[in-house]
Design a protein around this motif. Structure first.
Motif, PDB file in Angstrom:
ATOM      1  N   GLY A   1       0.324  -9.852   5.957  1.00  0.00           N
ATOM      2  CA  GLY A   1      -0.335  -9.211   7.096  1.00  0.00           C
ATOM      3  C   GLY A   1       0.621  -8.709   8.152  1.00  0.00           C
ATOM      4  O   GLY A   1       0.220  -8.011   9.070  1.00  0.00           O
ATOM      5  N   LYS A   2       1.920  -9.059   8.039  1.00  0.00           N
ATOM      6  CA  LYS A   2       2.904  -8.614   9.017  1.00  0.00           C
ATOM      7  C   LYS A   2       3.560  -7.330   8.511  1.00  0.00           C
ATOM      8  O   LYS A   2       3.710  -7.156   7.306  1.00  0.00           O
ATOM      9  CB  LYS A   2       3.964  -9.708   9.182  1.00  0.00           C
ATOM     10  N   SER A   3       3.920  -6.432   9.418  1.00  0.00           N
ATOM     11  CA  SER A   3       4.492  -5.147   9.006  1.00  0.00           C
ATOM     12  C   SER A   3       5.995  -5.249   8.769  1.00  0.00           C
ATOM     13  O   SER A   3       6.716  -5.866   9.555  1.00  0.00           O
ATOM     14  CB  SER A   3       4.237  -4.083  10.074  1.00  0.00           C
ATOM     15  N   TYR A   4       6.440  -4.628   7.701  1.00  0.00           N
ATOM     16  CA  TYR A   4       7.868  -4.519   7.397  1.00  0.00           C
ATOM     17  C   TYR A   4       8.162  -3.066   7.063  1.00  0.00           C
ATOM     18  O   TYR A   4       7.257  -2.311   6.721  1.00  0.00           O
ATOM     19  CB  TYR A   4       8.243  -5.410   6.222  1.00  0.00           C
ATOM     20  N   VAL A   5       9.436  -2.713   7.123  1.00  0.00           N
ATOM     21  CA  VAL A   5       9.810  -1.329   6.812  1.00  0.00           C
ATOM     22  C   VAL A   5      10.707  -1.322   5.575  1.00  0.00           C
ATOM     23  O   VAL A   5      11.696  -2.058   5.501  1.00  0.00           O
ATOM     24  CB  VAL A   5      10.532  -0.671   8.014  1.00  0.00           C
ATOM     25  N   THR A   6      10.344  -0.487   4.593  1.00  0.00           N
ATOM     26  CA  THR A   6      11.137  -0.407   3.363  1.00  0.00           C
ATOM     27  C   THR A   6      12.402   0.405   3.619  1.00  0.00           C
ATOM     28  O   THR A   6      12.524   1.090   4.649  1.00  0.00           O
ATOM     29  CB  THR A   6      10.341   0.283   2.235  1.00  0.00           C
TER      30      THR A   6
ATOM     31  N   GLY B   1      13.157   3.061   2.301  1.00  0.00           N
ATOM     32  CA  GLY B   1      12.783   4.476   2.378  1.00  0.00           C
ATOM     33  C   GLY B   1      12.124   4.852   3.692  1.00  0.00           C
ATOM     34  O   GLY B   1      11.859   6.027   3.941  1.00  0.00           O
ATOM     35  N   GLY B   2      11.811   3.852   4.532  1.00  0.00           N
ATOM     36  CA  GLY B   2      11.225   4.125   5.841  1.00  0.00           C
ATOM     37  C   GLY B   2       9.718   3.962   5.900  1.00  0.00           C
ATOM     38  O   GLY B   2       9.091   4.359   6.880  1.00  0.00           O
ATOM     39  N   ASP B   3       9.110   3.402   4.867  1.00  0.00           N
ATOM     40  CA  ASP B   3       7.663   3.192   4.876  1.00  0.00           C
ATOM     41  C   ASP B   3       7.311   1.858   5.519  1.00  0.00           C
ATOM     42  O   ASP B   3       8.003   0.862   5.309  1.00  0.00           O
ATOM     43  CB  ASP B   3       7.108   3.204   3.448  1.00  0.00           C
ATOM     44  N   THR B   4       6.210   1.854   6.275  1.00  0.00           N
ATOM     45  CA  THR B   4       5.716   0.613   6.863  1.00  0.00           C
ATOM     46  C   THR B   4       4.753  -0.047   5.884  1.00  0.00           C
ATOM     47  O   THR B   4       3.793   0.594   5.431  1.00  0.00           O
ATOM     48  CB  THR B   4       4.994   0.905   8.193  1.00  0.00           C
ATOM     49  N   VAL B   5       5.013  -1.276   5.546  1.00  0.00           N
ATOM     50  CA  VAL B   5       4.188  -1.946   4.533  1.00  0.00           C
ATOM     51  C   VAL B   5       3.747  -3.330   5.015  1.00  0.00           C
ATOM     52  O   VAL B   5       4.472  -4.003   5.747  1.00  0.00           O
ATOM     53  CB  VAL B   5       4.965  -2.097   3.193  1.00  0.00           C
ATOM     54  N   LYS B   6       2.526  -3.680   4.605  1.00  0.00           N
ATOM     55  CA  LYS B   6       2.015  -5.035   4.815  1.00  0.00           C
ATOM     56  C   LYS B   6       1.625  -5.561   3.441  1.00  0.00           C
ATOM     57  O   LYS B   6       1.138  -4.797   2.600  1.00  0.00           O
ATOM     58  CB  LYS B   6       0.761  -5.006   5.687  1.00  0.00           C
ATOM     59  N   PHE B   7       1.776  -6.855   3.250  1.00  0.00           N
ATOM     60  CA  PHE B   7       1.469  -7.396   1.930  1.00  0.00           C
ATOM     61  C   PHE B   7       0.292  -8.368   1.971  1.00  0.00           C
ATOM     62  O   PHE B   7       0.062  -9.049   2.983  1.00  0.00           O
ATOM     63  CB  PHE B   7       2.706  -8.101   1.351  1.00  0.00           C
ATOM     64  N   THR B   8      -0.442  -8.393   0.848  1.00  0.00           N
ATOM     65  CA  THR B   8      -1.555  -9.336   0.705  1.00  0.00           C
ATOM     66  C   THR B   8      -1.386 -10.222  -0.536  1.00  0.00           C
ATOM     67  O   THR B   8      -2.026 -11.260  -0.645  1.00  0.00           O
ATOM     68  CB  THR B   8      -2.896  -8.580   0.563  1.00  0.00           C
ATOM     69  N   THR B   9      -0.546  -9.776  -1.487  1.00  0.00           N
ATOM     70  CA  THR B   9      -0.307 -10.539  -2.713  1.00  0.00           C
ATOM     71  C   THR B   9       1.158 -10.425  -3.105  1.00  0.00           C
ATOM     72  O   THR B   9       1.725  -9.327  -3.052  1.00  0.00           O
ATOM     73  CB  THR B   9      -1.159  -9.980  -3.892  1.00  0.00           C
TER      74      THR B   9
ATOM     75  N   GLU C   1       0.699  -6.548  -3.893  1.00  0.00           N
ATOM     76  CA  GLU C   1      -0.386  -5.747  -3.348  1.00  0.00           C
ATOM     77  C   GLU C   1      -0.296  -5.743  -1.830  1.00  0.00           C
ATOM     78  O   GLU C   1       0.201  -6.707  -1.234  1.00  0.00           O
ATOM     79  CB  GLU C   1      -1.754  -6.308  -3.769  1.00  0.00           C
ATOM     80  N   GLY C   2      -0.774  -4.664  -1.233  1.00  0.00           N
ATOM     81  CA  GLY C   2      -0.741  -4.582   0.219  1.00  0.00           C
ATOM     82  C   GLY C   2      -1.292  -3.248   0.693  1.00  0.00           C
ATOM     83  O   GLY C   2      -2.065  -2.606  -0.028  1.00  0.00           O
ATOM     84  N   THR C   3      -0.882  -2.872   1.887  1.00  0.00           N
ATOM     85  CA  THR C   3      -1.333  -1.593   2.445  1.00  0.00           C
ATOM     86  C   THR C   3      -0.158  -0.911   3.136  1.00  0.00           C
ATOM     87  O   THR C   3       0.855  -1.566   3.460  1.00  0.00           O
ATOM     88  CB  THR C   3      -2.436  -1.803   3.509  1.00  0.00           C
ATOM     89  N   SER C   4      -0.308   0.376   3.331  1.00  0.00           N
ATOM     90  CA  SER C   4       0.707   1.117   4.079  1.00  0.00           C
ATOM     91  C   SER C   4       0.067   2.355   4.670  1.00  0.00           C
ATOM     92  O   SER C   4      -0.679   3.057   3.982  1.00  0.00           O
ATOM     93  CB  SER C   4       1.860   1.532   3.161  1.00  0.00           C
TER      94      SER C   4
END
Lengths: 272, 350
Positions: free
Chosen positions: A49-54, A56-64, A161-164
């Protein structure tokens, strides 16, 4: 003179032998080794649920974040190897289950071990074995149900799994989801992609000192960092806008190459 | 005159023997059902290790009950047997593809369930490499049963009969488990052996194996022109091939969906031809309703594409040359692969 020389030699040999024996005795018996999987996102401890940056510059949150590790091999300082028996070498690490990420290898011959090797995933032999040979975390109707493809029968080795906000909207869920399920063990009698990856972690400083009867809190620990963000980079950096999902398709090969280096050694911990 | 006379007597003898053995079988069945897996002498050794899941009376009967029970599906409407019907060698006759849960249709023709212990992989794309795990595919498929194995197990545990039946089949277990459910179904499927067709009796030199001139001629053409792929008495070499059914596979890429290898696009399992007269529609997409249409396809309907099997494009010529007479004789031969004992075996029915 001659007699004295031989006497001295005999004494020396006896001394050396006794000495050797003593060292051998010290490392006899069986103990545990712990492999601690400490999930990270870059330098931070991974939190869902916390945001991280890859990279490549994408903001990602994870759920699995789940992965299988199996087929452990431990190498002593002198180079001799110990293969953890097949019936106790499969582990499913799930981020939301801390206990599952503390892998305990039991009945390891005492000695000083500098490296640990394992496979990310489940080997081909086990992947085609009868259901009676798939106990515990390998049970496709139980613990492994969410880590198993019934239509392409094999295990999902790594499930992320997650969202971005950079991911496209999923037509089904209406959300900007990420889904990377990677498997494929090479096929049974006709080939498929083979995404099994071998990881070897070697300590350049302290070795894990396995000693007789040292189990639980007394067992030495290989403390590994597992960086989920590595899945998005090196050698095949990608943007989530381009590849928001990957399953059993050709891109899975690139995902597997990326996560192959997500395991690194933080330190070896000896309790005595 | 004499040879004809002999022939007639031979057939009569065969008939009497056949009737007698059927009678004998039936009488045996009443007293003591035989649940020994039939391993015919004209088959190779089975690929499935029966010793790790030996067929027992209780296990087989439990497997049969599960096979016919819609409890396996999400809303208890679809049973395995709905698309795998005994009288058509456990295929879905006259259905190009089958309707599953909520009336949804699948993409592929339901394959017959027979002689599975000799098969090394399952389904049109070979996606499943273990007989035990076959049912999970149908259970979890959203257009077939759309159910989770764990939920099926929970339903079975709540059922009035199943917990006791599982305890009987798998002594030592105190409740229904997923692996035991799969093992019971595997025991049932292991028993589904079809190897008593007229052709089998012919090759094993048994009574009831008389073949007509036309059927024998058909066998000969078959061996020349079809048996490279439909090999051995299993009538399949268990490979995946593009047989020119389509020239565009974007809707269903076949083996490629499992392997991710570009050379597998459009390749599908070479199916066995046992009981083929009973198992139409034919091909992975059920495109052909009749065997005549299948032969016409191979003779003159093969479509070219990059992964087309080289055997179907020899010397720049598409397909397999077949005269009208050859087609007729092959059709006659294929009828001899029908196994009435198998499709009428009451042990396998509900």
């Amino acid at each position: 003179m001659k007699n004295a020389f031989f006497g001295l030699l005999a004494l020396l040999i006896t001394f050396t032998l006794t000495n050797c024996k003593k060292t051998e005795e010290e490392v006899k018996g069986l103990g545990d080794v712990v492999i601690e999987m400490d999930n990270h996102a870059g330098d931070e401890i991974l939190e869902f649920g916390k945001s991280y940056v890859t990279a490549g510059g994408d903001t990602v949150k994870f759920t699995t974040f789940n992965y299988f590790v199996s087929n452990f091999i431990l190498t002593k300082d002198d180079g001799t190897q110990y293969l953890v028996p097949k019936d106790s070498c499969y582990f499913l690490c799930q981020h939301d289950d801390v206990d599952s990420r503390e892998i305990v290898l039991h009945n390891i011959p005492a000695g000083d071990y500098k490296s640990v090797q394992f496979i990310i995933g489940v080997d081909s032999l086990k992947s085609v074995s009868p259901v009676g040979d798939r106990k515990g975390v390998l049970d496709p109707t139980g613990a492994a149900a969410g880590m198993y493809w019934s239509w392409n029968s094999g295990y999902i080795f790594v499930k992320v799994e997650g969202t971005s906000p950079q991911a496209p909207v999923d037509a089904g869920t209406g959300e900007r989801t990420l889904e990377y399920h990677t498997g494929l063990f090479g096929g049974k009698d006709s080939p498929t992609l083979n995404n099994l990856k071998t990881v070897k972690i070697t300590s350049t400083s302290e070795s894990a000192r396995v000693r007789d009867g040292h189990t639980g809190d007394e067992a030495p620990v290989f403390h590994l960092y597992v960086d989920i963000l590595e899945m998005f980079t090196t050698p095949n950096s990608f943007r989530v806008a381009d590849v928001p999902t990957s399953h059993a398709g050709p891109f899975s090969q690139k995902v597997a190459e990326n996560y192959a280096d997500m395991f690194t050694l933080d330190h070896v911990h000896n309790h005595q | 005159m004499q040879p004809d006379f002999y022939k007639v007597t031979g057939i009569s003898k065969g008939l009497i023997l056949g009737v007698l053995s059927v009678l004998l079988l039936f009488s045996c069945k009443k007293d003591e059902p035989s649940y020994e897996v039939f391993l015919p002498s004209n088959f190779p050794a089975p690929a499935y290790d029966l010793s790790q899941n030996p067929v027992t009376t209780a296990g087989f009967e439990l497997g049969r009950k599960l096979f016919y029970d819609p409890i396996m599906s999400r809303d208890s409407t679809i049973a395995c047997a709905d698309c795998h019907i005994s009288f058509s060698a456990f295929s879905h006759p006259q259905h190009a593809t089958s309707h599953g849960i909520d009336g949804l249709f699948g993409r592929r023709n339901a394959l017959p369930v027979q002689n599975l212990i000799w098969q090394t992989s399952y389904f049109w794309d070979g996606g499943v490499g273990q007989l035990d795990l076959i049912p999970l595919n149908a259970i979890t498929n959203p257009v077939e049963m759309d159910e989770s194995p764990a939920h099926v197990v929970a339903k079975l545990n709540r059922h009035r009969q199943y917990p006791a039946l599982f305890r009987e089949a798998f002594p030592g277990g105190d409740s229904v488990t997923g692996p035991h459910m799969l093992q019971a179904l595997a025991q049932f499927m292991s028993m589904l052996v079809s190897a008593n067709s007229r052709y089998d009796h012919y090759v094993r030199h048994e009574a009831g194996g008389d073949m007509s001139q036309q059927e024998l001629a058909g066998l000969q053409v078959f061996q020349q022109k079809c048996a490279t792929c439909h090999a051995t008495d299993l009538f399949t070499d268990q490979t995946y091939r593009n047989n020119g059914i389509l020239d565009n596979f974007t809707l269903d890429r076949g083996r490629n969906e499992v392997s991710s290898l570009p050379e597998d696009i459009g390749k599908f399992r070479v199916p066995s031809l046992r009981n083929v007269a009973l198992t139409g529609s034919y091909m992975h997409n059920g495109k052909f309703k009749t065997l005549e249409a299948v032969l016409d396809h191979y003779a003159s309907g093969v479509k070219d594409s990059p992964t087309l099997d080289p055997l179907l494009k020899q010397n720049g010529q598409l397909g397999i040359p077949l005269t009208a007479e050859e087609k007729q004789s092959i059709l006659a031969f294929l009828q001899t692969l029908t196994d009435q004992d198998f499709v009428n075996d009451e042990r396998f029915q509900k």
